[in-house]
Scaffold this motif. Structure first.
Motif, short mmCIF file in Angstrom:
data_model
loop_
_atom_site.label_atom_id
_atom_site.label_comp_id
_atom_site.label_asym_id
_atom_site.label_seq_id
_atom_site.Cartn_x
_atom_site.Cartn_y
_atom_site.Cartn_z
N GLY A 34 0.82 -1.21 0.00
CA GLY A 34 0.00 0.00 0.00
C GLY A 34 0.85 1.26 0.00
O GLY A 34 2.00 1.27 0.47
N VAL A 35 0.27 2.33 -0.51
CA VAL A 35 0.96 3.62 -0.59
C VAL A 35 0.08 4.69 0.05
O VAL A 35 -1.10 4.80 -0.28
N MET A 36 0.69 5.47 0.95
CA MET A 36 0.01 6.60 1.58
C MET A 36 0.73 7.86 1.15
O MET A 36 1.96 7.95 1.29
N GLU A 37 -0.03 8.83 0.63
CA GLU A 37 0.57 10.06 0.13
C GLU A 37 -0.05 11.27 0.82
O GLU A 37 -1.24 11.27 1.15
N PHE A 38 0.79 12.29 1.01
CA PHE A 38 0.40 13.55 1.62
C PHE A 38 0.82 14.67 0.67
O PHE A 38 1.88 15.28 0.85
N PRO A 39 0.01 14.97 -0.36
CA PRO A 39 0.42 15.96 -1.36
C PRO A 39 0.73 17.34 -0.79
O PRO A 39 1.53 18.07 -1.38
N PHE A 40 0.13 17.73 0.33
CA PHE A 40 0.35 19.05 0.89
C PHE A 40 1.32 19.05 2.06
O PHE A 40 1.42 20.04 2.79
N GLY A 44 10.14 18.67 5.31
CA GLY A 44 10.53 17.93 6.52
C GLY A 44 9.54 16.87 6.93
O GLY A 44 9.81 16.09 7.83
N ARG A 45 8.38 16.83 6.31
CA ARG A 45 7.38 15.81 6.59
C ARG A 45 7.29 14.86 5.39
O ARG A 45 7.52 15.28 4.26
N PRO A 46 6.95 13.59 5.64
CA PRO A 46 6.89 12.67 4.50
C PRO A 46 5.77 13.03 3.53
O PRO A 46 4.69 13.42 3.94
N LYS A 47 6.08 12.91 2.26
CA LYS A 47 5.08 13.13 1.22
C LYS A 47 4.53 11.80 0.69
O LYS A 47 3.45 11.76 0.13
N ARG A 48 5.29 10.72 0.90
CA ARG A 48 4.88 9.41 0.38
C ARG A 48 5.46 8.32 1.27
O ARG A 48 6.65 8.33 1.58
N LEU A 49 4.60 7.39 1.66
CA LEU A 49 5.01 6.21 2.41
C LEU A 49 4.69 5.00 1.55
O LEU A 49 3.55 4.86 1.09
N GLU A 50 5.68 4.15 1.34
CA GLU A 50 5.47 2.97 0.48
C GLU A 50 5.60 1.70 1.31
O GLU A 50 6.63 1.48 1.94
N GLY A 51 4.53 0.92 1.31
CA GLY A 51 4.53 -0.36 2.00
C GLY A 51 3.96 -0.28 3.41
O GLY A 51 4.00 0.75 4.07
N ARG A 52 3.37 -1.40 3.82
CA ARG A 52 2.72 -1.49 5.13
C ARG A 52 3.70 -1.16 6.27
O ARG A 52 3.32 -0.50 7.24
N ILE A 117 -6.58 -1.65 1.95
CA ILE A 117 -6.29 -0.32 1.41
C ILE A 117 -5.01 -0.42 0.59
O ILE A 117 -3.98 -0.86 1.10
N THR A 118 -5.08 0.00 -0.66
CA THR A 118 -3.89 -0.03 -1.52
C THR A 118 -3.34 1.36 -1.79
O THR A 118 -2.15 1.51 -2.07
N SER A 119 -4.20 2.36 -1.70
CA SER A 119 -3.77 3.73 -1.95
C SER A 119 -4.60 4.68 -1.10
O SER A 119 -5.82 4.52 -0.99
N TYR A 120 -3.91 5.66 -0.51
CA TYR A 120 -4.58 6.64 0.35
C TYR A 120 -3.88 7.97 0.13
O TYR A 120 -2.73 8.14 0.53
N ARG A 121 -4.54 8.89 -0.57
CA ARG A 121 -4.01 10.24 -0.73
C ARG A 121 -4.75 11.15 0.23
O ARG A 121 -5.95 11.35 0.10
N ASP A 122 -4.02 11.70 1.17
CA ASP A 122 -4.58 12.47 2.29
C ASP A 122 -4.29 13.95 2.07
O ASP A 122 -3.15 14.39 2.19
#
Length: 141
Positions: A34-40, A44-52, A117-122
């Motif tokens: 799964g991939v979690m993304e934080f476009p905004f 200094g904060r992660p924009k993309r997390l890859e994998g559980r 959940i495979t993708s989550y853009r927050d």
């Protein structure tokens, strides 16, 4: 054989787990890749997390910083892709370190496949994380 859980029902379940502070169970809802993304996300904060594992490491200290009480105004919209939903909601609670109120508005785009959940853009407000007590990297857990 039971019917597969809908993306909306899985998302509602994920919110109940966050309110219960059951981060391991919340992470278990994720696909291994799964991939979690934080476009905004600010610098200094992660924009993309890859994998559980990366998502688990990021979320593990969450309850040390934010004590969530509710997700009012939850609206879940189905898209033309049955596995993808768009969520509008607020998260309210308090910041653990300062005791100050926490109130953030979110829009998320979530895709669920095979019950995970495979993708989550927050799309959250990056100004909120500038408040003292929201830096997950400085956890006591």
């Amino acid at each position: 054989m039971s019917a597969p859980i809908s993306p909306a029902d899985l998302y509602r379940h994920s919110l109940r787990l966050l309110l219960a502070k059951d981060i391991p169970a919340w992470v278990a809802l994720w696909a291994e890749d799964g991939v979690m993304e934080f476009p905004f996300a600010p610098d200094g904060r992660p924009k993309r997390l890859e994998g559980r594992e990366a998502i688990a490491a990021y979320m593990h200290p969450y309850p040390d910083h934010i004590d969530l009480h509710d997700f009012p105004e939850l609206r879940i919209h189905q898209t033309t892709e049955p596995e993808t939903i768009v969520i509008e909601m607020r998260g309210v609670g308090r910041l653990v370190e300062s005791g100050r109120p926490f109130d953030m508005t979110y829009i998320a785009v979530v895709t669920v496949r095979d019950g995970h959940i495979t993708s989550y853009r927050d799309y959250w407000n990056p100004l909120t994380v500038l408040e003292p007590g929201t830096d997950f990297a400085r956890s006591s857990r």
